[in-house]
Design a protein around this motif. Structure first.
Motif, PDB file in Angstrom:
ATOM      1  N   ALA A 105       0.785  -1.187   0.230  1.00  0.00           N
ATOM      2  CA  ALA A 105      -0.108   0.031  -0.126  1.00  0.00           C
ATOM      3  C   ALA A 105       0.704   1.362   0.121  1.00  0.00           C
ATOM      4  O   ALA A 105       1.985   0.959   0.395  1.00  0.00           O
ATOM      5  N   PRO A 106       0.295   2.420  -0.319  1.00  0.00           N
ATOM      6  CA  PRO A 106       1.015   3.588  -0.464  1.00  0.00           C
ATOM      7  C   PRO A 106       1.397   3.988   1.083  1.00  0.00           C
ATOM      8  O   PRO A 106       0.901   3.681   1.944  1.00  0.00           O
ATOM      9  N   ASP A 107       2.846   4.260   0.900  1.00  0.00           N
ATOM     10  CA  ASP A 107       3.599   4.668   2.166  1.00  0.00           C
ATOM     11  C   ASP A 107       3.821   3.642   3.320  1.00  0.00           C
ATOM     12  O   ASP A 107       4.133   3.777   4.416  1.00  0.00           O
ATOM     13  N   GLU A 108       3.595   2.144   2.811  1.00  0.00           N
ATOM     14  CA  GLU A 108       3.731   0.993   3.576  1.00  0.00           C
ATOM     15  C   GLU A 108       4.846   0.879   3.889  1.00  0.00           C
ATOM     16  O   GLU A 108       5.416   0.482   5.029  1.00  0.00           O
ATOM     17  N   ARG A 109       5.820   0.769   2.946  1.00  0.00           N
ATOM     18  CA  ARG A 109       7.239   0.506   3.087  1.00  0.00           C
ATOM     19  C   ARG A 109       8.058   0.807   2.009  1.00  0.00           C
ATOM     20  O   ARG A 109       7.590   1.117   0.806  1.00  0.00           O
ATOM     21  N   HIS A 110       9.459   1.010   2.294  1.00  0.00           N
ATOM     22  CA  HIS A 110      10.362   1.569   1.214  1.00  0.00           C
ATOM     23  C   HIS A 110      11.555   0.419   0.785  1.00  0.00           C
ATOM     24  O   HIS A 110      12.483   0.545   0.058  1.00  0.00           O
ATOM     25  N   ALA A 111      11.204  -0.775   1.548  1.00  0.00           N
ATOM     26  CA  ALA A 111      12.334  -1.777   1.159  1.00  0.00           C
ATOM     27  C   ALA A 111      11.501  -3.166   1.175  1.00  0.00           C
ATOM     28  O   ALA A 111      10.361  -3.307   1.871  1.00  0.00           O
ATOM     29  N   TYR A 112      12.129  -4.329   0.448  1.00  0.00           N
ATOM     30  CA  TYR A 112      11.427  -5.351   0.516  1.00  0.00           C
ATOM     31  C   TYR A 112      12.649  -6.340   0.329  1.00  0.00           C
ATOM     32  O   TYR A 112      13.754  -6.339  -0.590  1.00  0.00           O
ATOM     33  N   THR A 113      12.617  -7.563   0.963  1.00  0.00           N
ATOM     34  CA  THR A 113      13.738  -8.727   0.906  1.00  0.00           C
ATOM     35  C   THR A 113      13.007  -9.870   0.207  1.00  0.00           C
ATOM     36  O   THR A 113      12.285 -10.329   0.760  1.00  0.00           O
ATOM     37  N   LEU A 114      13.448 -10.185  -1.222  1.00  0.00           N
ATOM     38  CA  LEU A 114      13.059 -11.321  -1.678  1.00  0.00           C
ATOM     39  C   LEU A 114      13.707 -12.545  -1.370  1.00  0.00           C
ATOM     40  O   LEU A 114      14.815 -12.589  -1.540  1.00  0.00           O
ATOM     41  N   GLN A 115      13.030 -13.253  -0.766  1.00  0.00           N
ATOM     42  CA  GLN A 115      13.656 -14.710  -0.581  1.00  0.00           C
ATOM     43  C   GLN A 115      12.791 -15.656  -1.386  1.00  0.00           C
ATOM     44  O   GLN A 115      11.589 -15.848  -1.436  1.00  0.00           O
ATOM     45  N   LEU A 116      13.671 -16.587  -2.132  1.00  0.00           N
ATOM     46  CA  LEU A 116      13.011 -17.401  -2.894  1.00  0.00           C
ATOM     47  C   LEU A 116      12.037 -18.408  -2.142  1.00  0.00           C
ATOM     48  O   LEU A 116      12.525 -18.865  -0.926  1.00  0.00           O
ATOM     49  N   PRO A 117      10.883 -18.952  -2.794  1.00  0.00           N
ATOM     50  CA  PRO A 117       9.900 -19.950  -2.147  1.00  0.00           C
ATOM     51  C   PRO A 117      10.842 -21.184  -1.897  1.00  0.00           C
ATOM     52  O   PRO A 117      11.944 -21.524  -2.579  1.00  0.00           O
ATOM     53  N   PRO A 118      10.530 -22.137  -1.199  1.00  0.00           N
ATOM     54  CA  PRO A 118      11.251 -23.453  -0.974  1.00  0.00           C
ATOM     55  C   PRO A 118      11.760 -24.081  -1.966  1.00  0.00           C
ATOM     56  O   PRO A 118      12.595 -25.026  -2.059  1.00  0.00           O
ATOM     57  N   ASP A 119      11.031 -24.022  -3.125  1.00  0.00           N
ATOM     58  CA  ASP A 119      11.163 -24.968  -4.288  1.00  0.00           C
ATOM     59  C   ASP A 119      12.174 -24.241  -5.368  1.00  0.00           C
ATOM     60  O   ASP A 119      12.531 -24.931  -6.287  1.00  0.00           O
ATOM     61  N   GLY A 120      12.562 -22.980  -4.773  1.00  0.00           N
ATOM     62  CA  GLY A 120      13.569 -22.512  -5.765  1.00  0.00           C
ATOM     63  C   GLY A 120      15.004 -22.463  -5.444  1.00  0.00           C
ATOM     64  O   GLY A 120      15.247 -22.590  -4.277  1.00  0.00           O
ATOM     65  N   THR A 121      15.693 -22.296  -6.438  1.00  0.00           N
ATOM     66  CA  THR A 121      17.202 -22.557  -6.173  1.00  0.00           C
ATOM     67  C   THR A 121      17.767 -21.302  -6.861  1.00  0.00           C
ATOM     68  O   THR A 121      19.004 -20.854  -6.344  1.00  0.00           O
ATOM     69  N   ARG A 122      17.280 -20.751  -7.882  1.00  0.00           N
ATOM     70  CA  ARG A 122      18.022 -19.845  -8.571  1.00  0.00           C
ATOM     71  C   ARG A 122      17.151 -18.616  -9.181  1.00  0.00           C
ATOM     72  O   ARG A 122      16.233 -18.966  -9.929  1.00  0.00           O
ATOM     73  N   LEU A 123      17.554 -17.446  -8.573  1.00  0.00           N
ATOM     74  CA  LEU A 123      16.572 -16.411  -8.988  1.00  0.00           C
ATOM     75  C   LEU A 123      17.311 -15.848 -10.374  1.00  0.00           C
ATOM     76  O   LEU A 123      18.428 -16.059 -10.819  1.00  0.00           O
ATOM     77  N   GLU A 124      16.368 -15.654 -11.240  1.00  0.00           N
ATOM     78  CA  GLU A 124      16.743 -15.052 -12.715  1.00  0.00           C
ATOM     79  C   GLU A 124      16.495 -13.642 -13.179  1.00  0.00           C
ATOM     80  O   GLU A 124      17.313 -12.976 -13.987  1.00  0.00           O
ATOM     81  N   HIS A 125      15.433 -13.132 -12.838  1.00  0.00           N
ATOM     82  CA  HIS A 125      14.934 -11.897 -13.399  1.00  0.00           C
ATOM     83  C   HIS A 125      13.831 -11.359 -12.292  1.00  0.00           C
ATOM     84  O   HIS A 125      12.961 -11.982 -11.798  1.00  0.00           O
ATOM     85  N   VAL A 126      13.942 -10.192 -12.070  1.00  0.00           N
ATOM     86  CA  VAL A 126      13.127  -9.408 -11.086  1.00  0.00           C
ATOM     87  C   VAL A 126      12.618  -7.908 -11.758  1.00  0.00           C
ATOM     88  O   VAL A 126      13.624  -7.331 -12.412  1.00  0.00           O
ATOM     89  N   GLU A 127      11.534  -7.752 -11.457  1.00  0.00           N
ATOM     90  CA  GLU A 127      10.888  -6.478 -11.842  1.00  0.00           C
ATOM     91  C   GLU A 127      10.223  -5.945 -10.750  1.00  0.00           C
ATOM     92  O   GLU A 127       9.193  -6.378 -10.064  1.00  0.00           O
ATOM     93  N   VAL A 128      10.347  -4.545 -10.334  1.00  0.00           N
ATOM     94  CA  VAL A 128       9.560  -3.585  -9.422  1.00  0.00           C
ATOM     95  C   VAL A 128       8.672  -3.007 -10.393  1.00  0.00           C
ATOM     96  O   VAL A 128       8.729  -2.383 -11.204  1.00  0.00           O
ATOM     97  N   GLN A 129       7.352  -3.160  -9.995  1.00  0.00           N
ATOM     98  CA  GLN A 129       6.317  -2.686 -10.678  1.00  0.00           C
ATOM     99  C   GLN A 129       5.434  -1.537  -9.773  1.00  0.00           C
ATOM    100  O   GLN A 129       5.142  -1.916  -8.705  1.00  0.00           O
ATOM    101  N   GLN A 130       5.445  -0.245 -10.307  1.00  0.00           N
ATOM    102  CA  GLN A 130       4.685   0.513  -9.375  1.00  0.00           C
ATOM    103  C   GLN A 130       3.518   0.846 -10.186  1.00  0.00           C
ATOM    104  O   GLN A 130       3.522   1.099 -11.455  1.00  0.00           O
ATOM    105  N   PHE A 131       2.398   0.732  -9.741  1.00  0.00           N
ATOM    106  CA  PHE A 131       0.935   0.913 -10.150  1.00  0.00           C
ATOM    107  C   PHE A 131       0.713   2.326 -10.350  1.00  0.00           C
ATOM    108  O   PHE A 131       0.827   3.244  -9.504  1.00  0.00           O
ATOM    109  N   SER A 132      -0.181   2.734 -11.406  1.00  0.00           N
ATOM    110  CA  SER A 132      -0.681   3.841 -11.878  1.00  0.00           C
ATOM    111  C   SER A 132      -1.932   4.238 -11.263  1.00  0.00           C
ATOM    112  O   SER A 132      -2.734   3.308 -10.816  1.00  0.00           O
TER     113      SER A 132
END
Length: 158
Positions: A105-132
């Motif tokens: 939500a707006p002004d809820e947070r300025h940071a996020y830590t992405l931790q892969l789900p338990p079935d994941g081994t390797r992160l490949e691509h990330v996108e931060v999306q801001q809604f209009s």
């Protein structure tokens, strides 16, 4: 030249240069294991979803070890609107999978830590999306928010 015009022209020149300086587009910072990269938006629109600029080459690269977290920091200009993180990763069997964070939500947070789900081994691509503020009819009959800003990271392997 008349002596009284020199200071006036100098002030007018400074005002002209200052007036032409466009506000900078917000940058998102991605961090993992002692290294970080600031990424300019691949797409950035005004709050109404109009006046968009696109920069397809605005893609960051960062090495993120297998199963390691990725920290993401967004500036106030992004955090003051709804935003989320979407990502692609490899499962233990090599299958390409995708995931997404909750929508913040707006002004809820300025940071996020992405931790892969338990079935994941390797992160490949990330996108931060801001809604209009642009709403469109959703496939399931609800409404969808348009994406007003997008920051892209390709994850490099060791």
């Amino acid at each position: 030249m008349h002596r009284g015009l020199k200071p006036l022209l100098a002030v007018a020149g400074v005002a002209l240069v200052a007036g032409c300086a466009a506000p900078s587009e917000p940058q998102v910072t991605f961090y993992s294991h002692g290294r970080s990269v600031e990424v300019a938006p691949a797409q950035y629109c005004d709050p109404t979803g109009e006046n968009c600029t696109t920069s397809p080459d605005a893609v960051g690269d960062l090495r993120v070890p297998e199963r390691a977290p990725l920290q993401i920091s967004v500036p106030g200009k992004v955090a003051e609107t709804p935003w989320q993180v979407v990502f692609l990763y490899r499962g233990a069997n090599g299958e390409e999978l995708d995931g997404r964070s909750p929508v913040f939500a707006p002004d809820e947070r300025h940071a996020y830590t992405l931790q892969l789900p338990p079935d994941g081994t390797r992160l490949e691509h990330v996108e931060v999306q801001q809604f209009s503020a642009v709403l469109t009819e959703g496939v399931d009959g609800g409404v969808d928010f348009g994406i007003g800003g997008s920051w892209v990271l390709n994850v490099q392997q060791q």
